[in-house]
Design a protein around this motif. Sequence first.
Motif, PDB file in Angstrom:
ATOM      1  N   MET A 151      16.880  17.661  57.432  1.00  0.00           N
ATOM      2  CA  MET A 151      16.245  17.117  56.232  1.00  0.00           C
ATOM      3  C   MET A 151      15.772  18.235  55.304  1.00  0.00           C
ATOM      4  O   MET A 151      15.701  18.070  54.092  1.00  0.00           O
ATOM      5  N   ASN A 157      21.772   9.799  46.631  1.00  0.00           N
ATOM      6  CA  ASN A 157      22.599   9.291  47.730  1.00  0.00           C
ATOM      7  C   ASN A 157      22.249   9.934  49.066  1.00  0.00           C
ATOM      8  O   ASN A 157      22.258   9.268  50.099  1.00  0.00           O
ATOM      9  N   LEU A 158      21.952  11.230  49.032  1.00  0.00           N
ATOM     10  CA  LEU A 158      21.599  11.909  50.286  1.00  0.00           C
ATOM     11  C   LEU A 158      20.342  11.284  50.882  1.00  0.00           C
ATOM     12  O   LEU A 158      20.255  11.083  52.092  1.00  0.00           O
ATOM     13  N   LYS A 173      21.121   7.254  51.659  1.00  0.00           N
ATOM     14  CA  LYS A 173      22.102   6.954  52.705  1.00  0.00           C
ATOM     15  C   LYS A 173      21.881   7.724  53.999  1.00  0.00           C
ATOM     16  O   LYS A 173      22.290   7.274  55.051  1.00  0.00           O
ATOM     17  N   TYR A 174      21.273   8.907  53.909  1.00  0.00           N
ATOM     18  CA  TYR A 174      21.294   9.755  55.102  1.00  0.00           C
ATOM     19  C   TYR A 174      19.932  10.249  55.576  1.00  0.00           C
ATOM     20  O   TYR A 174      19.852  11.107  56.446  1.00  0.00           O
TER      21      TYR A 174
END
Lengths: 257, 195
Positions: A141, A205-206, A209-210
């Motif tokens: 992260m 998006n990072l 989604k992740y």
Amino acid sequence: MIQKRVKKSLRPTFIRVFLSLPKIWVMQVFSKNDKMVHLVQANHNLLPVIHRFGIRLGFGNKTVEELCFDYEINSDFFLAIVNTFHNKNFFPKDQLLAFSPLLLVDYLKKTHQYYVDYSLPRIEKLIHRLLMSTPKQNSEMQMIEKFYLAYKKKLLEHFDEEEQEVFPIVEKLVLHPDQVADKNFDANFEKEHEHVDFELDDLKNLILKYLVPEYDELICNKLMEEIYHFERDIHDHSRMEDAILIPQMTQLLRAAE
Amino acid sequence: MAKSIVIIHPAEIIRKGISSLLEDIQSVRISCFPDFSKLNMQELKAAQKLLLIVPANCRYAQELLELRTSIGEHELVGVLTNDKEKCEDNAFDHLIPIDVPAKQLIQIAEGFFESDDTDNSGELTIREKEVLRLIALGNTNKTIADTLFISTHTVISHRKNITEKLGIKSIPGLTVYAIIQKIVGPSDISPDQLS
């Protein structure tokens, strides 16, 4: 049974068509006689834009025209900027091109200032807090924070380039065109703006989604709100530069030749 | 018919050799022809994905061009019979010498067909992960092509698919994704890869 299924599958299309049409019809365009407080009530995202013009709260019941007069602001320009920001589909290009480039440069400088002083540090802080809320400050992260810091660095360099090179030339072209030595200045930032858009999109998006599932949701909500707000603001900002300032500058350069 | 491999080569021993190497790839039909005039065009046009294996020889350039413009999604593998053979490198997605290790040829074929299998799931294929790993490590399209024995055209097409599946467009963004997914380690990345 078959009939039912067909109806069901058609329904979303009808709704979409039905909803999308009135949106264009009822596009809200503010006018000089609107009360300033009404603008913020209609869209609170306009408050930073209003602040950029130096207009402070305590509007009372004054109209846009009255307050612009008090603050010595060109009310047509103010409304063009505010309406463009408020409506995605509203872009009075000819009207915007007709204003003095000095007005636009001044506005663009103030938006830069807002990003540098507020939006970017705020996003940075929230990303850091979000990261600290993940278990053991997850090392993967941490890459999101590094990604953001690299993005921010590039963006600041881009602002700097505009402020050091582009804005002064525009000002000079308006005020002292005879003093501009390099008349072949090539300013085209569309590519750079596209990259800025891409990376901001990637950041979203990072995270969406992740991100690992263990995090502080309140910080995350705030962060995403801030990113979406910034995205909208900078998109409007880039559009002003690409579609208005650069054509104005090209025209001035041609006239100065 | 969904997937096809078509081997065109005048030498029967080469046709049969390649065919037997690739016969284990699942749900792929293999057909062999000694030259271009014997091809069944209807069948080729009907294939969804086509791997064409042909001699990497300039003599067939015209026939190849005609063929390629009339068929759907495909990749072209050129077989070099000897070192001195003249050919146009750019025309082929893969160029292999006649003494290519069997494993490499199988990899090429599998790599081409597998990208189809998981298209809708949003998951990256093994090949796409490999391309992503090389992007994250800072490689250019050309280097990635050379490393994986594929054409730059194919690398670009993989990149397009990766971006579409992940919703991530920038190189820094793809790099961070690769680290989050542990496709590469954070220490493998040079600091300027994010800028």
